[in-house]
Motif scaffolding. Structure first.
Motif, PDB file in Angstrom:
ATOM      1  N   LYS A 150       0.633  -1.232  -0.168  1.00 51.20           N
ATOM      2  CA  LYS A 150       0.040   0.115   0.124  1.00 51.20           C
ATOM      3  C   LYS A 150       0.980   1.067   0.111  1.00 51.20           C
ATOM      4  CE  LYS A 150      -3.760  -2.381   2.490  1.00 51.20           C
ATOM      5  NZ  LYS A 150      -4.574  -2.629   3.393  1.00 51.20           N
ATOM      6  N   ASP A 151       0.189   2.285  -0.734  1.00 49.68           N
ATOM      7  CA  ASP A 151       0.966   3.715  -0.673  1.00 49.68           C
ATOM      8  C   ASP A 151       0.866   4.396   0.479  1.00 49.68           C
ATOM      9  OD1 ASP A 151      -1.280   4.403  -1.454  1.00 49.68           O
ATOM     10  OD2 ASP A 151      -0.937   5.034  -3.518  1.00 49.68           O
ATOM     11  N   GLY A 168      -2.891   4.298   1.302  1.00 48.75           N
ATOM     12  CA  GLY A 168      -3.532   2.934   1.444  1.00 48.75           C
ATOM     13  C   GLY A 168      -3.943   2.333   0.401  1.00 48.75           C
ATOM     14  N   VAL A 169      -3.714   2.693  -0.871  1.00 47.94           N
ATOM     15  CA  VAL A 169      -4.049   1.921  -1.734  1.00 47.94           C
ATOM     16  C   VAL A 169      -2.784   1.085  -2.655  1.00 47.94           C
ATOM     17  CG1 VAL A 169      -4.762   2.425  -4.460  1.00 47.94           C
ATOM     18  CG2 VAL A 169      -5.521   4.216  -2.595  1.00 47.94           C
ATOM     19  N   GLU A 170      -3.071  -0.030  -2.870  1.00 48.04           N
ATOM     20  CA  GLU A 170      -2.378  -1.128  -3.423  1.00 48.04           C
ATOM     21  C   GLU A 170      -2.155  -0.660  -4.853  1.00 48.04           C
ATOM     22  OE1 GLU A 170      -2.856  -5.186  -1.025  1.00 48.04           O
ATOM     23  OE2 GLU A 170      -4.395  -4.727  -2.435  1.00 48.04           O
ATOM     24  N   SER A 171      -0.804  -0.894  -5.179  1.00 45.44           N
ATOM     25  CA  SER A 171      -0.409  -0.546  -6.603  1.00 45.44           C
ATOM     26  C   SER A 171      -0.420  -2.041  -7.393  1.00 45.44           C
ATOM     27  CB  SER A 171       0.880  -0.003  -6.923  1.00 45.44           C
ATOM     28  OG  SER A 171       0.819   1.122  -6.029  1.00 45.44           O
TER      29      SER A 171
END
Length: 112
Positions: free
Chosen positions: A66-67, A70-73
């Motif tokens: 996660k960045d 909190g979003v996964e790439s």
């Protein structure tokens, strides 16, 4: 036969450019779908076309951690699909139009 395709995302390229090893933290895969695959059985000198339910098709995504938000790439997208149609020729192909997916004539044709 099934063909596997894999494509790398921009996030994957950025990690490689910064000399970081991309570490996959999670993968998602769609439910596999069974598809008919073709093969030919040679009996004496007459080829007998067979269709066997042995191939699966699916789509898969691999994610990096996660960045800040909190979003996964997503790093990789891969899929496995049946590449081509099933082609057959033979003396009993005049019966093939009984199947809804047949296109061809009484000697040779393809099943989609």
């Amino acid at each position: 036969m099934p063909v596997k395709q894999e494509s790398k995302t921009a996030a994957h390229q950025q990690l490689i450019e910064h000399s970081r090893l991309p570490v996959i933290t999670r993968t998602e895969q769609t439910a596999p779908q069974r598809q008919w695959c073709g093969t030919t059985l040679w009996a004496v000198i007459v080829p007998i076309p067979l269709k066997l339910p042995v191939c699966e098709s699916y789509d898969k995504a691999a994610f990096y951690g996660k960045d800040i938000d909190g979003v996964e790439s997503p790093l990789l997208y891969s899929s496995q699909k049946i590449d081509s149609d099933f082609y057959a020729c033979g003396p009993f192909m005049f019966l093939a139009p009984l199947m809804h997916s047949y296109q061809g004539n009484a000697l040779c044709g393809s099943f989609r």
